[in-house]
Structure formats: C-alpha cells, structure tokens
Design a protein around this motif. Structure first.
Motif, PDB file in Angstrom:
ATOM      1  N   ALA A  13       0.823  -1.203   0.000  1.00 26.71           N
ATOM      2  CA  ALA A  13       0.000   0.000   0.000  1.00 26.71           C
ATOM      3  C   ALA A  13       0.864   1.263   0.000  1.00 26.71           C
ATOM      4  N   ALA A  14       2.021   1.222   0.652  1.00 27.24           N
ATOM      5  CA  ALA A  14       2.892   2.394   0.693  1.00 27.24           C
ATOM      6  C   ALA A  14       3.530   2.661  -0.671  1.00 27.24           C
ATOM      7  N   ARG A  15       3.727   1.607  -1.482  1.00 30.94           N
ATOM      8  CA  ARG A  15       4.356   1.778  -2.801  1.00 30.94           C
ATOM      9  C   ARG A  15       3.358   2.140  -3.890  1.00 30.94           C
ATOM     10  N   ARG A  16       2.081   2.026  -3.618  1.00 27.58           N
ATOM     11  CA  ARG A  16       1.061   2.282  -4.632  1.00 27.58           C
ATOM     12  C   ARG A  16       0.992   3.771  -4.954  1.00 27.58           C
ATOM     13  N   ASN A  17       0.969   4.071  -6.248  1.00 21.96           N
ATOM     14  CA  ASN A  17       0.945   5.476  -6.668  1.00 21.96           C
ATOM     15  C   ASN A  17      -0.093   5.762  -7.743  1.00 21.96           C
ATOM     16  N   ALA A  18      -1.076   4.873  -7.916  1.00 19.38           N
ATOM     17  CA  ALA A  18      -2.124   5.073  -8.918  1.00 19.38           C
ATOM     18  C   ALA A  18      -3.389   4.387  -8.441  1.00 19.38           C
ATOM     19  N   PRO A  19      -4.577   4.829  -8.909  1.00 18.62           N
ATOM     20  CA  PRO A  19      -5.818   4.114  -8.562  1.00 18.62           C
ATOM     21  C   PRO A  19      -5.721   2.647  -8.949  1.00 18.62           C
ATOM     22  N   THR A  20      -6.078   1.771  -8.018  1.00 16.68           N
ATOM     23  CA  THR A  20      -5.814   0.344  -8.204  1.00 16.68           C
ATOM     24  C   THR A  20      -6.997  -0.485  -7.736  1.00 16.68           C
ATOM     25  N   VAL A  21      -7.288  -1.539  -8.494  1.00 15.80           N
ATOM     26  CA  VAL A  21      -8.205  -2.592  -8.063  1.00 15.80           C
ATOM     27  C   VAL A  21      -7.359  -3.825  -7.781  1.00 15.80           C
ATOM     28  N   ASN A  22      -7.437  -4.313  -6.560  1.00 14.69           N
ATOM     29  CA  ASN A  22      -6.633  -5.463  -6.149  1.00 14.69           C
ATOM     30  C   ASN A  22      -7.530  -6.689  -6.018  1.00 14.69           C
ATOM     31  N   LEU A  23      -7.201  -7.740  -6.748  1.00 13.70           N
ATOM     32  CA  LEU A  23      -7.918  -9.012  -6.664  1.00 13.70           C
ATOM     33  C   LEU A  23      -6.953 -10.033  -6.068  1.00 13.70           C
ATOM     34  N   TYR A  24      -6.973 -10.136  -4.761  1.00 17.61           N
ATOM     35  CA  TYR A  24      -6.030 -10.991  -4.054  1.00 17.61           C
ATOM     36  C   TYR A  24      -6.639 -12.379  -3.840  1.00 17.61           C
ATOM     37  N   LEU A  25      -6.011 -13.406  -4.393  1.00 14.93           N
ATOM     38  CA  LEU A  25      -6.463 -14.788  -4.222  1.00 14.93           C
ATOM     39  C   LEU A  25      -5.971 -15.285  -2.865  1.00 14.93           C
ATOM     40  N   TYR A  26      -6.897 -15.477  -1.931  1.00 12.01           N
ATOM     41  CA  TYR A  26      -6.504 -15.825  -0.567  1.00 12.01           C
ATOM     42  C   TYR A  26      -6.933 -17.227  -0.143  1.00 12.01           C
ATOM     43  N   ASP A  27      -7.740 -17.925  -0.948  1.00 15.11           N
ATOM     44  CA  ASP A  27      -8.186 -19.248  -0.514  1.00 15.11           C
ATOM     45  C   ASP A  27      -8.538 -20.102  -1.726  1.00 15.11           C
ATOM     46  N   ILE A  28      -8.166 -21.395  -1.662  1.00 15.26           N
ATOM     47  CA  ILE A  28      -8.490 -22.375  -2.708  1.00 15.26           C
ATOM     48  C   ILE A  28      -8.970 -23.633  -2.009  1.00 15.26           C
ATOM     49  N   ARG A  29     -10.185 -24.055  -2.342  1.00 16.71           N
ATOM     50  CA  ARG A  29     -10.708 -25.288  -1.743  1.00 16.71           C
ATOM     51  C   ARG A  29     -11.734 -25.919  -2.682  1.00 16.71           C
ATOM     52  N   GLU A  30     -11.888 -27.246  -2.580  1.00 14.10           N
ATOM     53  CA  GLU A  30     -12.811 -27.946  -3.476  1.00 14.10           C
ATOM     54  C   GLU A  30     -14.260 -27.669  -3.088  1.00 14.10           C
ATOM     55  N   ASP A  31     -15.102 -27.526  -4.098  1.00  9.15           N
ATOM     56  CA  ASP A  31     -16.539 -27.362  -3.901  1.00  9.15           C
ATOM     57  C   ASP A  31     -17.167 -28.748  -3.879  1.00  9.15           C
ATOM     58  N   LEU A  32     -17.315 -29.308  -2.690  1.00  6.97           N
ATOM     59  CA  LEU A  32     -17.801 -30.680  -2.560  1.00  6.97           C
ATOM     60  C   LEU A  32     -19.251 -30.826  -3.003  1.00  6.97           C
ATOM     61  N   ARG A  33     -20.006 -29.746  -3.031  1.00  9.18           N
ATOM     62  CA  ARG A  33     -21.408 -29.831  -3.445  1.00  9.18           C
ATOM     63  C   ARG A  33     -21.528 -30.157  -4.929  1.00  9.18           C
ATOM     64  N   GLN A  34     -20.513 -29.862  -5.707  1.00  8.95           N
ATOM     65  CA  GLN A  34     -20.572 -30.105  -7.146  1.00  8.95           C
ATOM     66  C   GLN A  34     -19.804 -31.353  -7.569  1.00  8.95           C
ATOM     67  N   ARG A  35     -19.324 -32.135  -6.607  1.00 12.56           N
ATOM     68  CA  ARG A  35     -18.617 -33.363  -6.984  1.00 12.56           C
ATOM     69  C   ARG A  35     -19.633 -34.390  -7.475  1.00 12.56           C
ATOM     70  N   ALA A  36     -19.381 -34.951  -8.649  1.00 11.07           N
ATOM     71  CA  ALA A  36     -20.282 -35.925  -9.273  1.00 11.07           C
ATOM     72  C   ALA A  36     -19.592 -37.282  -9.365  1.00 11.07           C
ATOM     73  N   ARG A  37     -20.412 -38.327  -9.463  1.00 12.90           N
ATOM     74  CA  ARG A  37     -19.904 -39.690  -9.566  1.00 12.90           C
ATOM     75  C   ARG A  37     -20.169 -40.225 -10.969  1.00 12.90           C
ATOM     76  N   GLY A  38     -19.602 -41.383 -11.244  1.00 14.94           N
ATOM     77  CA  GLY A  38     -19.824 -42.010 -12.546  1.00 14.94           C
ATOM     78  C   GLY A  38     -18.890 -41.457 -13.605  1.00 14.94           C
ATOM     79  N   ARG A  39     -19.146 -41.866 -14.845  1.00 10.70           N
ATOM     80  CA  ARG A  39     -18.320 -41.426 -15.962  1.00 10.70           C
ATOM     81  C   ARG A  39     -19.095 -40.475 -16.859  1.00 10.70           C
ATOM     82  N   ARG A  40     -18.354 -39.637 -17.581  1.00 12.46           N
ATOM     83  CA  ARG A  40     -18.942 -38.647 -18.473  1.00 12.46           C
ATOM     84  C   ARG A  40     -18.554 -38.963 -19.902  1.00 12.46           C
ATOM     85  N   ASN A  41     -19.527 -38.876 -20.813  1.00  2.00           N
ATOM     86  CA  ASN A  41     -19.269 -39.139 -22.222  1.00  2.00           C
ATOM     87  C   ASN A  41     -18.611 -37.936 -22.887  1.00  2.00           C
TER      88      ASN A  41
END
Length: 210
Positions: A34-62
């Motif tokens: 933040a101290a080094r920033r010198n222009a209007p900025t949008v920050n998209l900070y990736l802070y978490d990665i985890r599996e979405d267990l609600r969308q896990r499907a079984r079986g095979r896909r064609n």
C-alpha cells in the motif's frame, strides 16, 4: 487453470470498471504494498483455494465429437472455489466506494465467466465457470481475519468466489458404434436330422420308469 481465471477477471474489470487510469493487480495488499502504490488500483487478491464438494459428481462422463458420437469416456471434472478479496485503492475513500460499487454491479451482471474469455484449458472442458460475489463468509473464516493475516488495517472489500472445473482423470477411448443388428449363426451338428418343416427336433425327453 488459476492463471486463466486471473486473466479472465483482469479483462472483465478493465473492460467494465477500470478504465485507462486504473491498475488491476493480484498482489497481497500488505502495508508495504500500500505504501508503494501510486495510482488508482483494483486489487484481486487470491486468498483461498478449496474444493466445492457440493458439485462433486460420480460415474463417468461421455465425450462427444462434432457429429454427436461418443468417442471417449472420462470421470466428471471436480470444481474448486477460488476466493478473491477485492479492494479498491485511491486517494479518497469516496472514490474507493464508487469503485467498489462499480465492481459489485459488474460481478452481479456476470453470473459466470464467458467461454470466449477463458483460456484453452477451461475452454476445452466446455463447462460454465460460475461467479458469486458478496456472499456471507463460511463459518470457519472471517474477512477481518484475512486482513489481520496480511498485517494491514481492515478495509472495505468484496469477496468474489469463482468455481472453476478441473479435469485430472484419464480419458478412455470408446469403441466404434454398432451399425447393424446382432446376427447369431448356429452351426449344424453332424448327423443331426431335420423335421419335415425344416426345423431340428427338440431334445428327446426321458421316459420315467413306473
């Protein structure tokens, strides 16, 4: 996969919100940054990665070709939730709030990333990439904890979650489709006789001794 989501988000923010004078970055918003920033900025900070267990499907896909024929089979993809902490950085809080409002409207209009904006890996899967914004945080996580871990002061922000599919299963090639009906040929046993109608007689029944 993650870098393709980053590129799609950067292009979306630049096209609908940022403009020529606003930078779009993915760096950790620490005190030093933040101290080094010198222009209007949008920050998209990736802070978490985890599996979405609600969308896990079984079986095979064609897997289909251009003619709609099954050419292979594989396991369904697994979805992973990429959580971004979105913050706006300008010289005045009022300008940051306006920028955050524009970001909120932008992601409310787009419930999924466009297929044309995705990279080759996500485009090849052919599935939508859902986007949610400003939902309540999970019970095991608070946004204030994220800012504390970064060593900075609590700042107004948006929580953006992108559910991206990932394929890691092998692909099994399918056999060619059956084009004709099933034909069964019964070879004639040597010495067998036919009846007058041309059919073979059935097996002789044993007589019971009384």
């Amino acid at each position: 996969m993650i870098h393709e989501v980053d590129d799609a988000l950067r292009d979306l923010v630049r096209a609908e919100v940022g403009g020529p004078g606003v930078d779009v970055v993915f760096e950790a918003p620490t005190r030093d940054w933040a101290a080094r920033r010198n222009a209007p900025t949008v920050n998209l900070y990736l802070y978490d990665i985890r599996e979405d267990l609600r969308q896990r499907a079984r079986g095979r896909r064609n897997v289909y070709d251009e003619q709609g024929t099954v050419v292979a089979r594989t396991l369904p993809p697994r979805y992973f939730k990429l959580s971004y902490l979105i913050s706006a950085w300008t010289q005045r809080p009022e300008d940051e709030h306006r920028l955050l409002a524009s970001l909120l409207r932008c992601f409310l209009r787009h419930e999924a990333l466009k297929a044309t904006d995705l990279g080759p890996e996500l485009s090849a899967i052919g599935l939508p990439v859902p986007v949610t914004v400003a939902l309540p945080p999970p019970e095991d996580r608070a946004f204030a904890d994220v800012w504390t871990a970064l060593g900075g002061e609590l700042k107004p922000s948006l929580d953006l979650v992108v559910s991206a599919p990932v394929t890691v299963a092998p692909v099994y090639t399918a056999g060619p489709p059956v084009e004709e009906g099933l034909q069964v040929n019964f070879a004639e046993a040597p010495g067998a006789e036919r009846t007058a109608s041309g059919d073979r007689p059935g097996p002789a029944r044993r007589r019971r001794n009384r």
